[in-house]
Design an enzyme around this catalytic site. Sequence first.
Site, PDB file in Angstrom:
ATOM      1  N   LYS A  66       5.513   3.618  17.061  1.00  0.00           N
ATOM      2  CA  LYS A  66       5.507   2.558  16.028  1.00  0.00           C
ATOM      3  C   LYS A  66       6.667   2.771  15.077  1.00  0.00           C
ATOM      4  O   LYS A  66       6.789   3.845  14.474  1.00  0.00           O
ATOM      5  CB  LYS A  66       4.182   2.554  15.271  1.00  0.00           C
ATOM      6  CG  LYS A  66       4.085   1.402  14.266  1.00  0.00           C
ATOM      7  CD  LYS A  66       2.671   1.191  13.790  1.00  0.00           C
ATOM      8  CE  LYS A  66       2.564   0.049  12.794  1.00  0.00           C
ATOM      9  NZ  LYS A  66       1.184  -0.189  12.350  1.00  0.00           N
ATOM     10  N   ASN A  80       4.971   6.068   3.422  1.00  0.00           N
ATOM     11  CA  ASN A  80       4.235   6.788   2.373  1.00  0.00           C
ATOM     12  C   ASN A  80       4.023   8.271   2.642  1.00  0.00           C
ATOM     13  O   ASN A  80       3.288   8.929   1.924  1.00  0.00           O
ATOM     14  CB  ASN A  80       2.892   6.097   2.139  1.00  0.00           C
ATOM     15  CG  ASN A  80       3.081   4.633   1.773  1.00  0.00           C
ATOM     16  OD1 ASN A  80       3.867   4.330   0.888  1.00  0.00           O
ATOM     17  ND2 ASN A  80       2.399   3.740   2.479  1.00  0.00           N
ATOM     18  N   THR A  81       4.638   8.802   3.699  1.00  0.00           N
ATOM     19  CA  THR A  81       4.622  10.244   3.946  1.00  0.00           C
ATOM     20  C   THR A  81       6.068  10.719   3.918  1.00  0.00           C
ATOM     21  O   THR A  81       6.868  10.297   4.761  1.00  0.00           O
ATOM     22  CB  THR A  81       3.960  10.563   5.309  1.00  0.00           C
ATOM     23  OG1 THR A  81       2.576  10.206   5.235  1.00  0.00           O
ATOM     24  CG2 THR A  81       4.059  12.047   5.653  1.00  0.00           C
ATOM     25  N   ASN A 120       0.834  -1.204   0.000  1.00  0.00           N
ATOM     26  CA  ASN A 120       0.000   0.000   0.000  1.00  0.00           C
ATOM     27  C   ASN A 120       0.865   1.249   0.000  1.00  0.00           C
ATOM     28  O   ASN A 120       1.950   1.271   0.568  1.00  0.00           O
ATOM     29  CB  ASN A 120      -0.985  -0.012   1.183  1.00  0.00           C
ATOM     30  CG  ASN A 120      -0.427   0.663   2.415  1.00  0.00           C
ATOM     31  OD1 ASN A 120      -0.447   1.886   2.533  1.00  0.00           O
ATOM     32  ND2 ASN A 120       0.112  -0.135   3.348  1.00  0.00           N
ATOM     33  N   PHE A 140      -1.807   8.007   4.281  1.00  0.00           N
ATOM     34  CA  PHE A 140      -2.625   8.597   5.364  1.00  0.00           C
ATOM     35  C   PHE A 140      -3.889   9.270   4.832  1.00  0.00           C
ATOM     36  O   PHE A 140      -4.208  10.419   5.184  1.00  0.00           O
ATOM     37  CB  PHE A 140      -1.833   9.624   6.182  1.00  0.00           C
ATOM     38  CG  PHE A 140      -0.748   9.072   7.065  1.00  0.00           C
ATOM     39  CD1 PHE A 140      -0.645   7.706   7.331  1.00  0.00           C
ATOM     40  CD2 PHE A 140       0.187   9.929   7.648  1.00  0.00           C
ATOM     41  CE1 PHE A 140       0.370   7.213   8.155  1.00  0.00           C
ATOM     42  CE2 PHE A 140       1.191   9.449   8.473  1.00  0.00           C
ATOM     43  CZ  PHE A 140       1.284   8.089   8.717  1.00  0.00           C
ATOM     44  N   SER A 160       5.464   5.203   8.736  1.00  0.00           N
ATOM     45  CA  SER A 160       4.834   4.919   7.442  1.00  0.00           C
ATOM     46  C   SER A 160       5.811   5.275   6.334  1.00  0.00           C
ATOM     47  O   SER A 160       6.425   6.348   6.358  1.00  0.00           O
ATOM     48  CB  SER A 160       3.558   5.739   7.266  1.00  0.00           C
ATOM     49  OG  SER A 160       3.185   5.714   5.895  1.00  0.00           O
ATOM     50  N   SER A 219       6.269  -4.139  13.682  1.00  0.00           N
ATOM     51  CA  SER A 219       6.692  -2.984  12.941  1.00  0.00           C
ATOM     52  C   SER A 219       5.629  -2.547  11.940  1.00  0.00           C
ATOM     53  O   SER A 219       4.638  -3.238  11.742  1.00  0.00           O
ATOM     54  CB  SER A 219       7.961  -3.342  12.123  1.00  0.00           C
ATOM     55  OG  SER A 219       7.599  -4.193  11.040  1.00  0.00           O
ATOM     56  N   ASN A 220       5.941  -1.442  11.291  1.00  0.00           N
ATOM     57  CA  ASN A 220       5.138  -0.992  10.161  1.00  0.00           C
ATOM     58  C   ASN A 220       5.488  -1.832   8.924  1.00  0.00           C
ATOM     59  O   ASN A 220       6.251  -2.800   9.024  1.00  0.00           O
ATOM     60  CB  ASN A 220       5.404   0.498   9.908  1.00  0.00           C
ATOM     61  CG  ASN A 220       4.149   1.228   9.472  1.00  0.00           C
ATOM     62  OD1 ASN A 220       3.466   0.764   8.564  1.00  0.00           O
ATOM     63  ND2 ASN A 220       3.842   2.340  10.108  1.00  0.00           N
TER      64      ASN A 220
HETATM   65  C1  FMN Z   1      -3.768  -1.211   3.626  1.00  0.00           C
HETATM   66  C2  FMN Z   1      -2.912  -0.935   4.816  1.00  0.00           C
HETATM   67  C3  FMN Z   1      -2.985   0.307   5.446  1.00  0.00           C
HETATM   68  C4  FMN Z   1      -2.198   0.565   6.568  1.00  0.00           C
HETATM   69  N1  FMN Z   1      -2.314   1.772   7.176  1.00  0.00           N
HETATM   70  C5  FMN Z   1      -1.593   2.014   8.316  1.00  0.00           C
HETATM   71  C6  FMN Z   1      -1.744   3.230   9.013  1.00  0.00           C
HETATM   72  O1  FMN Z   1      -2.540   4.085   8.665  1.00  0.00           O
HETATM   73  N2  FMN Z   1      -0.965   3.410  10.117  1.00  0.00           N
HETATM   74  C7  FMN Z   1      -0.086   2.481  10.579  1.00  0.00           C
HETATM   75  O2  FMN Z   1       0.579   2.691  11.589  1.00  0.00           O
HETATM   76  N3  FMN Z   1       0.063   1.300   9.931  1.00  0.00           N
HETATM   77  C8  FMN Z   1      -0.670   1.056   8.820  1.00  0.00           C
HETATM   78  N4  FMN Z   1      -0.532  -0.142   8.187  1.00  0.00           N
HETATM   79  C9  FMN Z   1       0.457  -1.119   8.685  1.00  0.00           C
HETATM   80  C10 FMN Z   1      -0.171  -2.172   9.601  1.00  0.00           C
HETATM   81  O3  FMN Z   1      -0.701  -1.582  10.765  1.00  0.00           O
HETATM   82  C11 FMN Z   1       0.881  -3.218   9.998  1.00  0.00           C
HETATM   83  O4  FMN Z   1       1.914  -2.586  10.722  1.00  0.00           O
HETATM   84  C12 FMN Z   1       1.495  -3.917   8.793  1.00  0.00           C
HETATM   85  O5  FMN Z   1       0.537  -4.119   7.772  1.00  0.00           O
HETATM   86  C13 FMN Z   1       2.084  -5.290   9.146  1.00  0.00           C
HETATM   87  O6  FMN Z   1       1.102  -6.177   9.634  1.00  0.00           O
HETATM   88  P1  FMN Z   1       0.388  -7.296   8.708  1.00  0.00           P
HETATM   89  O7  FMN Z   1       1.492  -8.018   7.979  1.00  0.00           O
HETATM   90  O8  FMN Z   1      -0.357  -8.166   9.666  1.00  0.00           O
HETATM   91  O9  FMN Z   1      -0.507  -6.557   7.794  1.00  0.00           O
HETATM   92  C14 FMN Z   1      -1.304  -0.427   7.054  1.00  0.00           C
HETATM   93  C15 FMN Z   1      -1.244  -1.669   6.417  1.00  0.00           C
HETATM   94  C16 FMN Z   1      -2.024  -1.937   5.317  1.00  0.00           C
HETATM   95  C17 FMN Z   1      -1.935  -3.285   4.672  1.00  0.00           C
END
Ligand code: FMN
Length: 354
Positions: A213, A175-176, A110, A114, A173, A241-242
């Site tokens: 985070k 993406n910012t 993704n 934000f 993130s 982690s993120n």
């Molecule tokens: C579509 C999408 C949007 C996300 N948006 C955020 C976000 O707004 N803020 C954040 O801290 N992490 C965001 N994440 C990261 C998740 O919170 C998580 O850290 C990451 O996806 C790893 O976990 P997973 O493998 O179980 O998805 C996003 C992840 C995905 C897939």
Amino acid sequence: MSGLLDPLLPIVRLLPPETAHRATISALTFRNTPRALAPDPASLRIRLWNRDFPNPIGLAAGFDKNAEVPDAMLGYAFGFVETGTVTPRPQPGNPKPRLFRLSEDRALINRLGFNNEGLDAVRARLARRRGRGGIVGANIGKNKDSKDATADYVAGVAALAPLADYLVVNVSSPNTPGLRDLQRKAILLALISALQGARAKAAPSDPPPLLLKIAPDLAQDERQEIAEAALETGIDGLVISNTTVARPPTLKSPLAREAGGLSGPPLFAPSTALVADMHRRTGGRVPIVGVGGVSSAADAYAKIRAGASLVQLYTALVYEGPGLIERIKRELAGMLARDGHASIAAAVGASSPA
Ligand SMILES: Cc1cc2nc3c(=O)[nH]c(=O)nc-3n(C[C@H](O)[C@H](O)[C@H](O)COP(=O)(O)O)c2cc1C
């Protein structure tokens, strides 16, 4: 009950990923009321920051950015739900398409950037559910065009500290632009102490824990600086982690070259290794929320044994549906019993002593 949406998954998966997500959130708003759940096994309960988590499996940030459906998600038997990331002002995020299913890898990329409705909308929704019970956290960020990152995070803390059960400062993130530069020690020391001050002012009687985070793509010196900043500021926890900007060579999907953050199974090993590393660097003194690629009880247990007190997931929910949560909890309780651990707390860090 928890698998109510599971039969719809094959249909939802035919839609473009972001349309599918919007449709899911809309459907969930119809069941966004508290519901009685069978109690979790006693071994899964964990008490942290003066709060009782019924089980350690949480919904990661990004699924419910605008706090539209926290109670629906608690109703799928998550132990806690993290809303956000929310920025002070609403913002549209990056141009579409910006969310990609790497089906062959059961992963996502993704670069949403934000997209969210802003603090006022989230504050109003959290205020409306106040007193309902269930642990609901809020993850805060900065606007893309903001000149003062600290002021943005302070605004997030001021608005949400009275309403959220915990707060997460998202400096990771991908993406910012420039966001991840906030992970350097001098910046973190100033930022965290400003936020601790804002929290004390906004919620003096029951200040929510403040967590940071972090990204999985950190060099050794950056990890050390974060560990030192965490210990020196007394931050309440780390979320590790993120998503990652790395692209493991094992990825099979043709979409692997899309820009953005990768999540799901390819993130499991590096994010779990970072949990173990940060557990060691902080001497086990800073509670860790382990997130990245969890799609089974064995994955959740590995995060806990690496040093996580709580676990979160997002991507696996897209591929497996919400029935996954009950399955993980049942099997995790079995694994604890098999290994002679009476509680989650007893297993934290078992494979990576601090
Ligand atoms: C579509 C999408 C949007 C996300 N948006 C955020 C976000 O707004 N803020 C954040 O801290 N992490 C965001 N994440 C990261 C998740 O919170 C998580 O850290 C990451 O996806 C790893 O976990 P997973 O493998 O179980 O998805 C996003 C992840 C995905 C897939």
